[in-house]
Design a protein around this motif. Structure first.
Motif, PDB file in Angstrom:
ATOM      1  N   PRO A  34       0.803  -1.212   0.000  1.00 56.22           N
ATOM      2  CA  PRO A  34       0.000   0.000   0.000  1.00 56.22           C
ATOM      3  C   PRO A  34       0.840   1.268   0.000  1.00 56.22           C
ATOM      4  O   PRO A  34       0.452   2.272  -0.583  1.00 56.22           O
ATOM      5  CB  PRO A  34      -0.808  -0.112   1.298  1.00 56.22           C
ATOM      6  N   VAL A  35       1.992   1.244   0.658  1.00 52.88           N
ATOM      7  CA  VAL A  35       2.853   2.417   0.705  1.00 52.88           C
ATOM      8  C   VAL A  35       3.432   2.700  -0.674  1.00 52.88           C
ATOM      9  O   VAL A  35       3.461   3.843  -1.137  1.00 52.88           O
ATOM     10  CB  VAL A  35       3.977   2.225   1.733  1.00 52.88           C
ATOM     11  N   ALA A  36       3.887   1.659  -1.341  1.00 51.78           N
ATOM     12  CA  ALA A  36       4.480   1.822  -2.664  1.00 51.78           C
ATOM     13  C   ALA A  36       3.451   2.344  -3.663  1.00 51.78           C
ATOM     14  O   ALA A  36       3.787   3.127  -4.558  1.00 51.78           O
ATOM     15  CB  ALA A  36       5.060   0.496  -3.139  1.00 51.78           C
ATOM     16  N   ASN A  37       2.210   1.920  -3.522  1.00 50.49           N
ATOM     17  CA  ASN A  37       1.161   2.307  -4.468  1.00 50.49           C
ATOM     18  C   ASN A  37       0.349   3.515  -4.014  1.00 50.49           C
ATOM     19  O   ASN A  37      -0.562   3.938  -4.716  1.00 50.49           O
ATOM     20  CB  ASN A  37       0.202   1.127  -4.690  1.00 50.49           C
ATOM     21  N   TYR A  38       0.648   4.040  -2.831  1.00 55.55           N
ATOM     22  CA  TYR A  38      -0.183   5.116  -2.277  1.00 55.55           C
ATOM     23  C   TYR A  38       0.039   6.424  -3.021  1.00 55.55           C
ATOM     24  O   TYR A  38       1.178   6.798  -3.300  1.00 55.55           O
ATOM     25  CB  TYR A  38       0.142   5.321  -0.793  1.00 55.55           C
ATOM     26  N   PRO A  39      -1.051   7.166  -3.311  1.00 56.40           N
ATOM     27  CA  PRO A  39      -2.448   6.738  -3.190  1.00 56.40           C
ATOM     28  C   PRO A  39      -2.926   6.057  -4.467  1.00 56.40           C
ATOM     29  O   PRO A  39      -2.615   6.502  -5.559  1.00 56.40           O
ATOM     30  CB  PRO A  39      -3.185   8.062  -2.962  1.00 56.40           C
ATOM     31  N   ALA A  40      -3.692   4.989  -4.293  1.00 57.11           N
ATOM     32  CA  ALA A  40      -4.203   4.230  -5.435  1.00 57.11           C
ATOM     33  C   ALA A  40      -5.643   4.585  -5.761  1.00 57.11           C
ATOM     34  O   ALA A  40      -6.219   4.037  -6.706  1.00 57.11           O
ATOM     35  CB  ALA A  40      -4.085   2.727  -5.139  1.00 57.11           C
ATOM     36  N   LEU A  66      -1.541  18.480  -4.331  1.00 55.73           N
ATOM     37  CA  LEU A  66      -1.324  17.059  -4.056  1.00 55.73           C
ATOM     38  C   LEU A  66      -1.992  16.190  -5.113  1.00 55.73           C
ATOM     39  O   LEU A  66      -1.457  15.138  -5.492  1.00 55.73           O
ATOM     40  CB  LEU A  66      -1.855  16.705  -2.659  1.00 55.73           C
ATOM     41  N   SER A  67      -3.157  16.614  -5.589  1.00 58.43           N
ATOM     42  CA  SER A  67      -3.834  15.874  -6.664  1.00 58.43           C
ATOM     43  C   SER A  67      -2.939  15.782  -7.894  1.00 58.43           C
ATOM     44  O   SER A  67      -2.802  14.717  -8.513  1.00 58.43           O
ATOM     45  CB  SER A  67      -5.150  16.558  -7.038  1.00 58.43           C
ATOM     46  N   GLU A  68      -2.328  16.914  -8.239  1.00 64.21           N
ATOM     47  CA  GLU A  68      -1.436  16.935  -9.399  1.00 64.21           C
ATOM     48  C   GLU A  68      -0.205  16.072  -9.153  1.00 64.21           C
ATOM     49  O   GLU A  68       0.268  15.360 -10.053  1.00 64.21           O
ATOM     50  CB  GLU A  68      -1.011  18.381  -9.687  1.00 64.21           C
ATOM     51  N   LYS A  69       0.300  16.092  -7.944  1.00 67.29           N
ATOM     52  CA  LYS A  69       1.523  15.357  -7.601  1.00 67.29           C
ATOM     53  C   LYS A  69       1.276  13.857  -7.559  1.00 67.29           C
ATOM     54  O   LYS A  69       2.118  13.064  -7.981  1.00 67.29           O
ATOM     55  CB  LYS A  69       2.028  15.853  -6.251  1.00 67.29           C
ATOM     56  N   PRO A  73      -7.346  12.269  -7.299  1.00 69.47           N
ATOM     57  CA  PRO A  73      -8.063  13.417  -6.731  1.00 69.47           C
ATOM     58  C   PRO A  73      -7.934  13.467  -5.211  1.00 69.47           C
ATOM     59  O   PRO A  73      -8.004  12.443  -4.537  1.00 69.47           O
ATOM     60  CB  PRO A  73      -9.525  13.156  -7.135  1.00 69.47           C
ATOM     61  N   VAL A  74      -7.715  14.670  -4.686  1.00 70.83           N
ATOM     62  CA  VAL A  74      -7.818  14.921  -3.252  1.00 70.83           C
ATOM     63  C   VAL A  74      -9.072  15.775  -3.079  1.00 70.83           C
ATOM     64  O   VAL A  74      -9.096  16.944  -3.461  1.00 70.83           O
ATOM     65  CB  VAL A  74      -6.576  15.647  -2.701  1.00 70.83           C
ATOM     66  N   VAL A  75     -10.109  15.168  -2.544  1.00 73.68           N
ATOM     67  CA  VAL A  75     -11.440  15.770  -2.525  1.00 73.68           C
ATOM     68  C   VAL A  75     -11.675  16.470  -1.192  1.00 73.68           C
ATOM     69  O   VAL A  75     -11.619  15.845  -0.128  1.00 73.68           O
ATOM     70  CB  VAL A  75     -12.529  14.699  -2.748  1.00 73.68           C
ATOM     71  N   LYS A 280       6.329  14.420   3.436  1.00 72.46           N
ATOM     72  CA  LYS A 280       7.316  14.854   2.447  1.00 72.46           C
ATOM     73  C   LYS A 280       6.660  15.664   1.338  1.00 72.46           C
ATOM     74  O   LYS A 280       7.145  16.735   0.945  1.00 72.46           O
ATOM     75  CB  LYS A 280       8.029  13.631   1.874  1.00 72.46           C
ATOM     76  N   ASP A 281       5.525  15.171   0.840  1.00 74.76           N
ATOM     77  CA  ASP A 281       4.868  15.828  -0.285  1.00 74.76           C
ATOM     78  C   ASP A 281       4.181  17.131   0.113  1.00 74.76           C
ATOM     79  O   ASP A 281       4.247  18.125  -0.614  1.00 74.76           O
ATOM     80  CB  ASP A 281       3.860  14.874  -0.926  1.00 74.76           C
ATOM     81  N   VAL A 282       3.527  17.153   1.266  1.00 70.71           N
ATOM     82  CA  VAL A 282       2.806  18.373   1.659  1.00 70.71           C
ATOM     83  C   VAL A 282       3.780  19.476   2.044  1.00 70.71           C
ATOM     84  O   VAL A 282       3.533  20.666   1.763  1.00 70.71           O
ATOM     85  CB  VAL A 282       1.791  18.090   2.790  1.00 70.71           C
TER      86      VAL A 282
END
Length: 333
Positions: A34-40, A66-69, A73-75, A280-282
């Motif tokens: 799940p970590v490798a594929n997050y977010p799926a 984050l949606s673009e990254k 979608p981040v809803v 890291k991403d945010v």
């Protein structure tokens, strides 16, 4: 004969351990996948305020990037009301899989535990910290109907006329800002509560209150028009949104500091590798120049912290404000 018995025992033990080793390998692989594929799939971001305010603008700015990254979608899900309790309770009950995130205000974790005798969530046990993503100073303002042009003017008038000056605020944090000011200056100001920053501004413009402690964003247009004067901000450093306005510490209230913040959390139990990925991403997103510029108009200064730094901030501010809330007798039902 002895060697044969030893070999047979070793074979038996290996056979017994085989399922355990297989399960351990399967568990490790299941956790890593799940970590490798997050977010799926789409991620839900709960914001504890209605659409349109600074917290909503901040949340949507982060969600978009984050949606673009992530390519998912981040809803944004606005769940306003009850001093952020409704949203916090829903976030706390969500599955700890990284697909429900929560953007609390500082008071969600640091003030509400002291304000409510029964809180429907535990700030420590029910959430996993990700990062403090933005901070904002409050601003002490006076209307153009008054003669106050500096903090010293306000203090002198308040001492000359105890109880004759009203101050407006819209949240517990902004009320605490006023109470800290009142105590440090040894003045008596009358608190007038409002339901929102826009209502505080209306009270100022109508003359119901002479001064206010509130967020910067709602006041900027009226500061620019001259209807409202910015006397000081509440942070340890000047606000980038009002660089010409001194801090209260600069104005003579040594050590005065009160800063509100917005953060990102997940339900407790969310795997640490997922927490680290989101952190890291945010942090990268909120440090972008276009994001900083977009949010500066709302008085928000973005940054980003580690989960541990956020935890320490919660502990430190809870210890700072809980005794004051108790002493003032502030309670919410």
């Amino acid at each position: 004969m002895l060697m044969f018995r030893l070999l047979r025992r070793l074979a038996q033990r290996t056979a017994l351990l085989a399922p355990v080793l297989a399960f351990s390998s399967l568990t490790t692989a299941t956790q890593a996948q799940p970590v490798a594929n997050y977010p799926a799939r789409p991620v839900r971001l709960i914001i504890p305020f209605p659409a349109g305010g600074p917290a909503d603008v901040l949340g949507r700015a982060i969600a978009q990037r984050l949606s673009e990254k992530w390519g998912q979608p981040v809803v944004v899900d606005n769940k306003g009301g009850a001093n952020t309790l409704i949203a916090a309770q829903e976030a706390a009950r969500a599955a700890p899989d990284g697909y429900t995130l929560f953007m609390p205000l500082d008071s969600t974790y640091t003030l509400n535990p002291a304000l409510y005798s029964r809180l429907p969530y535990d700030p420590i046990k029910d959430f996993a910290s990700i990062s403090i993503v933005a901070r904002q100073s409050l601003v002490l303002t006076a209307t153009d109907r008054t003669s106050f042009k500096t903090v010293a003017d306000l203090v002198a008038a308040a001492k000359a006329n105890p109880g004759g000056i009203n101050y407006g605020s819209s949240t517990t944090s902004t009320q605490l800002s006023g109470e800290l000011f009142r105590r440090q200056t040894e003045t008596k100001l009358v608190h007038v509560p409002y339901r929102g920053a826009s209502e505080v501004v209306k009270g100022m413009l109508s003359g119901d209150v002479q001064v206010s402690f509130d967020g910067i964003a709602a006041n900027v247009p009226h500061i620019q028009s001259g209807k409202i004067r910015a006397l000081a901000t509440t942070g340890s450093a000047r606000s980038a949104a009002l660089p010409d306005v001194p801090t209260l510490a600069e104005a003579g209230l040594k050590g005065y500091e009160l800063v509100m913040w917005n953060a990102l959390s997940a339900p407790a139990g969310t795997p640490r590798p997922i927490i680290d990925r989101i952190n890291k991403d945010v942090v990268e997103v909120v440090q972008r120049k276009d994001v900083k510029d977009q949010l500066m108009a709302f008085g928000l200064e973005t940054g980003g912290t580690t989960p541990e730094e956020m935890d320490e901030t919660i502990r430190r501010e809870s210890a700072k404000y809980a005794p004051l809330i108790k002493e003032l007798g502030l309670k919410m039902n």
